[in-house]
Design an enzyme around this catalytic site. Sequence first.
Site, PDB file in Angstrom:
ATOM      1  N   ARG A  22       0.739  -1.213   0.070  1.00  0.00           N
ATOM      2  CA  ARG A  22      -0.014   0.032  -0.141  1.00  0.00           C
ATOM      3  C   ARG A  22       0.936   1.246  -0.087  1.00  0.00           C
ATOM      4  O   ARG A  22       1.902   1.366   0.749  1.00  0.00           O
ATOM      5  CB  ARG A  22      -0.848   0.008   1.121  1.00  0.00           C
ATOM      6  CG  ARG A  22      -2.225  -0.768   1.046  1.00  0.00           C
ATOM      7  CD  ARG A  22      -3.044  -0.642   2.141  1.00  0.00           C
ATOM      8  NE  ARG A  22      -3.472  -1.873   2.427  1.00  0.00           N
ATOM      9  CZ  ARG A  22      -4.777  -2.131   3.011  1.00  0.00           C
ATOM     10  NH1 ARG A  22      -5.050  -1.208   4.130  1.00  0.00           N
ATOM     11  NH2 ARG A  22      -5.275  -3.351   3.197  1.00  0.00           N
ATOM     12  N   SER A 113      -8.129  -1.228   0.363  1.00  0.00           N
ATOM     13  CA  SER A 113      -8.935  -1.382   1.539  1.00  0.00           C
ATOM     14  C   SER A 113      -9.380  -0.145   2.107  1.00  0.00           C
ATOM     15  O   SER A 113     -10.095   0.649   1.408  1.00  0.00           O
ATOM     16  CB  SER A 113      -8.201  -2.463   2.449  1.00  0.00           C
ATOM     17  OG  SER A 113      -9.426  -2.859   3.387  1.00  0.00           O
ATOM     18  N   HIS A 114      -9.311  -0.085   3.569  1.00  0.00           N
ATOM     19  CA  HIS A 114      -9.923   0.998   4.116  1.00  0.00           C
ATOM     20  C   HIS A 114      -9.367   2.174   4.054  1.00  0.00           C
ATOM     21  O   HIS A 114      -9.909   3.305   4.733  1.00  0.00           O
ATOM     22  CB  HIS A 114     -10.059   0.827   5.601  1.00  0.00           C
ATOM     23  CG  HIS A 114      -8.804   0.440   6.328  1.00  0.00           C
ATOM     24  ND1 HIS A 114      -7.946  -0.588   6.100  1.00  0.00           N
ATOM     25  CD2 HIS A 114      -7.895   1.331   6.888  1.00  0.00           C
ATOM     26  CE1 HIS A 114      -6.933  -0.508   6.902  1.00  0.00           C
ATOM     27  NE2 HIS A 114      -6.792   0.923   7.511  1.00  0.00           N
ATOM     28  N   LYS A 126      -2.536  -6.607  -3.837  1.00  0.00           N
ATOM     29  CA  LYS A 126      -2.249  -7.956  -2.947  1.00  0.00           C
ATOM     30  C   LYS A 126      -2.233  -9.022  -3.752  1.00  0.00           C
ATOM     31  O   LYS A 126      -3.068  -9.128  -4.706  1.00  0.00           O
ATOM     32  CB  LYS A 126      -3.001  -8.074  -1.608  1.00  0.00           C
ATOM     33  CG  LYS A 126      -4.533  -7.347  -1.639  1.00  0.00           C
ATOM     34  CD  LYS A 126      -5.112  -7.511  -0.415  1.00  0.00           C
ATOM     35  CE  LYS A 126      -6.843  -6.889  -0.580  1.00  0.00           C
ATOM     36  NZ  LYS A 126      -7.583  -7.237   0.676  1.00  0.00           N
ATOM     37  N   ASP A 277     -16.270  -1.948   4.089  1.00  0.00           N
ATOM     38  CA  ASP A 277     -15.233  -0.966   3.774  1.00  0.00           C
ATOM     39  C   ASP A 277     -14.914  -1.058   2.289  1.00  0.00           C
ATOM     40  O   ASP A 277     -15.729  -1.311   1.450  1.00  0.00           O
ATOM     41  CB  ASP A 277     -13.869  -1.375   4.656  1.00  0.00           C
ATOM     42  CG  ASP A 277     -13.326  -2.783   4.096  1.00  0.00           C
ATOM     43  OD1 ASP A 277     -14.011  -3.445   3.488  1.00  0.00           O
ATOM     44  OD2 ASP A 277     -12.143  -2.843   4.088  1.00  0.00           O
ATOM     45  N   ASP A 279     -12.890  -2.158   0.089  1.00  0.00           N
ATOM     46  CA  ASP A 279     -12.859  -3.601  -0.661  1.00  0.00           C
ATOM     47  C   ASP A 279     -13.860  -4.685  -0.384  1.00  0.00           C
ATOM     48  O   ASP A 279     -13.804  -5.683  -0.827  1.00  0.00           O
ATOM     49  CB  ASP A 279     -11.272  -4.272  -0.713  1.00  0.00           C
ATOM     50  CG  ASP A 279     -10.753  -4.566   0.768  1.00  0.00           C
ATOM     51  OD1 ASP A 279     -11.338  -4.130   1.787  1.00  0.00           O
ATOM     52  OD2 ASP A 279     -10.112  -5.345   0.749  1.00  0.00           O
ATOM     53  N   ASP A 281     -14.289  -6.278   2.513  1.00  0.00           N
ATOM     54  CA  ASP A 281     -13.980  -7.555   3.464  1.00  0.00           C
ATOM     55  C   ASP A 281     -14.400  -7.158   5.060  1.00  0.00           C
ATOM     56  O   ASP A 281     -14.470  -7.967   5.640  1.00  0.00           O
ATOM     57  CB  ASP A 281     -12.721  -7.845   3.379  1.00  0.00           C
ATOM     58  CG  ASP A 281     -11.566  -7.125   3.519  1.00  0.00           C
ATOM     59  OD1 ASP A 281     -11.941  -5.797   3.759  1.00  0.00           O
ATOM     60  OD2 ASP A 281     -10.256  -7.024   3.272  1.00  0.00           O
ATOM     61  N   ARG A 282     -14.631  -5.798   5.312  1.00  0.00           N
ATOM     62  CA  ARG A 282     -14.846  -5.517   6.739  1.00  0.00           C
ATOM     63  C   ARG A 282     -16.297  -5.144   6.756  1.00  0.00           C
ATOM     64  O   ARG A 282     -17.174  -4.974   5.872  1.00  0.00           O
ATOM     65  CB  ARG A 282     -14.217  -3.990   7.098  1.00  0.00           C
ATOM     66  CG  ARG A 282     -12.793  -4.470   7.050  1.00  0.00           C
ATOM     67  CD  ARG A 282     -12.111  -3.167   7.618  1.00  0.00           C
ATOM     68  NE  ARG A 282     -10.803  -3.155   7.728  1.00  0.00           N
ATOM     69  CZ  ARG A 282      -9.916  -2.392   8.468  1.00  0.00           C
ATOM     70  NH1 ARG A 282     -10.491  -1.401   9.239  1.00  0.00           N
ATOM     71  NH2 ARG A 282      -8.557  -2.465   8.621  1.00  0.00           N
ATOM     72  N   THR A 344      -2.179  -9.924  14.030  1.00  0.00           N
ATOM     73  CA  THR A 344      -3.258  -9.114  13.258  1.00  0.00           C
ATOM     74  C   THR A 344      -2.820  -9.166  11.845  1.00  0.00           C
ATOM     75  O   THR A 344      -1.660  -9.601  11.289  1.00  0.00           O
ATOM     76  CB  THR A 344      -2.792  -7.640  13.640  1.00  0.00           C
ATOM     77  OG1 THR A 344      -3.163  -7.345  15.022  1.00  0.00           O
ATOM     78  CG2 THR A 344      -3.619  -6.870  12.513  1.00  0.00           C
ATOM     79  N   GLU A 363     -11.662 -10.134  13.596  1.00  0.00           N
ATOM     80  CA  GLU A 363     -10.523  -9.124  14.140  1.00  0.00           C
ATOM     81  C   GLU A 363     -11.374  -7.967  14.818  1.00  0.00           C
ATOM     82  O   GLU A 363     -12.507  -7.674  14.141  1.00  0.00           O
ATOM     83  CB  GLU A 363      -9.693  -8.714  12.917  1.00  0.00           C
ATOM     84  CG  GLU A 363      -8.519  -9.733  12.417  1.00  0.00           C
ATOM     85  CD  GLU A 363      -7.912  -9.094  11.649  1.00  0.00           C
ATOM     86  OE1 GLU A 363      -6.310  -8.945  12.074  1.00  0.00           O
ATOM     87  OE2 GLU A 363      -7.914  -8.924  10.381  1.00  0.00           O
ATOM     88  N   SER A 365     -10.857  -4.950  14.149  1.00  0.00           N
ATOM     89  CA  SER A 365     -10.779  -3.829  12.997  1.00  0.00           C
ATOM     90  C   SER A 365     -11.848  -4.292  12.167  1.00  0.00           C
ATOM     91  O   SER A 365     -12.321  -3.770  10.952  1.00  0.00           O
ATOM     92  CB  SER A 365      -9.549  -3.769  12.094  1.00  0.00           C
ATOM     93  OG  SER A 365      -9.157  -5.132  11.582  1.00  0.00           O
ATOM     94  N   LYS A 376     -11.712 -12.361   4.824  1.00  0.00           N
ATOM     95  CA  LYS A 376     -12.802 -11.422   5.784  1.00  0.00           C
ATOM     96  C   LYS A 376     -13.870 -11.372   4.744  1.00  0.00           C
ATOM     97  O   LYS A 376     -13.591 -11.118   3.729  1.00  0.00           O
ATOM     98  CB  LYS A 376     -12.502 -10.737   6.484  1.00  0.00           C
ATOM     99  CG  LYS A 376     -11.455  -9.497   6.290  1.00  0.00           C
ATOM    100  CD  LYS A 376     -11.025  -8.616   7.352  1.00  0.00           C
ATOM    101  CE  LYS A 376     -10.380  -7.472   6.743  1.00  0.00           C
ATOM    102  NZ  LYS A 376      -8.761  -7.580   6.477  1.00  0.00           N
TER     103      LYS A 376
HETATM  104  C1  VG1 Z   1      -5.181  -3.106   9.858  1.00  0.00           C
HETATM  105  C2  VG1 Z   1      -6.131  -3.893  10.669  1.00  0.00           C
HETATM  106  C3  VG1 Z   1      -5.987  -5.282  10.600  1.00  0.00           C
HETATM  107  C4  VG1 Z   1      -6.595  -5.939   9.298  1.00  0.00           C
HETATM  108  C5  VG1 Z   1      -5.456  -5.073   8.212  1.00  0.00           C
HETATM  109  C6  VG1 Z   1      -6.208  -5.243   6.853  1.00  0.00           C
HETATM  110  O1  VG1 Z   1      -3.722  -3.470   9.723  1.00  0.00           O
HETATM  111  O2  VG1 Z   1      -5.692  -3.559  12.135  1.00  0.00           O
HETATM  112  O3  VG1 Z   1      -6.749  -5.959  11.442  1.00  0.00           O
HETATM  113  O4  VG1 Z   1      -6.264  -7.301   8.786  1.00  0.00           O
HETATM  114  O5  VG1 Z   1      -5.786  -3.521   8.420  1.00  0.00           O
HETATM  115  O6  VG1 Z   1      -7.528  -5.106   6.617  1.00  0.00           O
HETATM  116  P1  VG1 Z   1      -2.778  -2.484  10.563  1.00  0.00           P
HETATM  117  O7  VG1 Z   1      -1.395  -3.274  10.333  1.00  0.00           O
HETATM  118  O8  VG1 Z   1      -2.993  -1.055   9.936  1.00  0.00           O
HETATM  119  O9  VG1 Z   1      -3.409  -2.319  12.005  1.00  0.00           O
HETATM  120  V1  VG1 Z   1      -8.188  -4.179   5.200  1.00  0.00           V
HETATM  121  O10 VG1 Z   1      -9.716  -4.540   5.443  1.00  0.00           O
HETATM  122  O11 VG1 Z   1      -7.636  -2.598   5.280  1.00  0.00           O
HETATM  123  O12 VG1 Z   1      -7.324  -5.193   4.023  1.00  0.00           O
HETATM  124 CO    CO Z   2     -10.635  -4.336   3.597  1.00  0.00          CO
END
Ligand code: VG1
Ligand code: CO
Length: 543
Positions: A22, A113-114, A126, A277, A279, A281-282, A344, A363, A365, A376
């Site tokens: 990213r 993602s988010h 990814k 979110d 993509d 998955d959340r 995580t 998770e 998150s 997810k």
């Molecule tokens: C964050 C979250 C983690 C999740 C990851 C990808 O990672 O804490 O729980 O698996 O994002 O989610 P980090 O290293 O920033 O804490 V997603 O939906 O952004 O692919």
């Molecule tokens: Co995501």
Amino acid sequence: MAITRVPTTPFSDQRPGTSGLRKKVKIFQQPRYVENFIQAIFDNVEGAKGSTLVIGGDGRFFNEEVVQTALKMATANGFGRVLVGQKGLLSTPAVSCVIRKHKAIGGLVLSASHNPGGPDGDFGIKFNMSHGGPAPESFTEAVFKRASAMTEYKIVENPDVDLTRIGGTKIGDTIVEVIDPVADYVELMEKLIDFNAISQLFRSGFRMRFDALNAITGPYARAILESRLGAPAGTVVNGEPKPDFGGHHPDPNPVHAHDLMELMMGRDAPDFGAASDGDGDRNMIVARRLFVTPSDSLAILTSHAHLAPGYAKGLSGVARSMPTSRAADRVAKKLGINFFETPTGWKFFANLLDAGLITICGEESAGTGSNHIREKDGLWAVLLWLNILAVTKKPADQIVREHWATYGRDYYTRHDYEELETAPANELMDNLRARLATLPGQRFGELTVQECDDFAYTDPVDGSVTPKQGIRILFKEDARAVFRLSGTGTSGATLRVYLERFEPNAERHNLPTAEVLAPVIEAANAIAEIEPRTGRDEPSVIT
Ligand code: VG1
Ligand code: CO
């Protein structure tokens, strides 16, 4: 068809983090940056020749250009067939589903993602393996090494593929199939979830709002909730995927999904609220006037999953990431099923799912999923919730309160300190590590440290060891603070502080979270010396 070998110079910053590579869009737009990384991935895919590859992304800015590049590179690298979502779109869970269903060797997911989108936002790439899940660290490290030593990439000269029309075409010897991004996913959901029960629920006047935050889940949610399950039109809002997510920050939490929160806390709140979110998955779950923490949601789904057809035979086990609250642990104990605590990131669940050791995982998150795919799955979690509501005929807030009454309540919050300077953030973590041995027995305000460690994980299936996954501090008062640095941020460092306290007494289950956690927050801040080391007297985001 002639393959062009384009000379390139290596990039030294292509190490994937928690979930893929990213970076700011501007970084991805550098000449040869995307090609370099994709070639490094392809060089590490064993048996690429003639095999099937899946490509899709969350529709953010730069998505389509990268899809076209990836298609031409896939041909040059000898893939036999590429399945690509219409308009280059596929949610992360849909990629996982399509890889598994069509026995692909893997898939490229184009998403950050988010993280925010648009030309000034973030982009990401990814790779998912043939089981449908994120590449393990052994793979991503090999990709990083390769990317750091790359001298040329392979591509074919070909006009862009028309991604608007569903159907097959050819680039050289490679068959490119533009697929409906939603169809395979809907078919899978239908097998797992009681669609009839949910249809009846909607027919009985049940109202919900699903906020897709102008990200990828819109088309999936509309197809399933509105078209299949009969929810009234308008149930899904912000349902159109947009390159900049319509200005939304597509992170489904009470801060970034504020419109949904406001609606659900108001007098005219519908029965149920959900969001997803960038993509897809959340998931975020909101009952009437009650936000359901992802940690509670995982525990509740674990205890009720048997009400859905896909899980009627019960679960083999549950896993949660280390910073996720311990609510699911208690359910696992009561059900007598396996329980695992992982670092995580979703990649750590794949082995447990493949080995049949767990059925469900999640998770803090806002990621929850099961053995149906290896990612997810935001909409799946929402559908499982709806299935539970339809069968129990109870409002969502009642389900949550009953859960607390049975198991106790884990008050939970997360403080994020974003865009810190990298050096002091690393020093803060190093300082914590250095003091681990001396902390037990020390008192900080009302709390006393019982034990602490730097979480290391040994995978029970392949024996691989992943050290330094976050500092855990357990207090005698049944509270916990966890510190780790984010692996998905794109500027500076983000410190995440996870705070929780267990409350068994039902008379104390309706207190404000901030009040219950105040002593834990105070202790955590003091132990980590957050303000003196970062210059911040408050977090950037509290969820
Ligand atoms: C964050 C979250 C983690 C999740 C990851 C990808 O990672 O804490 O729980 O698996 O994002 O989610 P980090 O290293 O920033 O804490 V997603 O939906 O952004 O692919
Ligand atoms: Co995501």
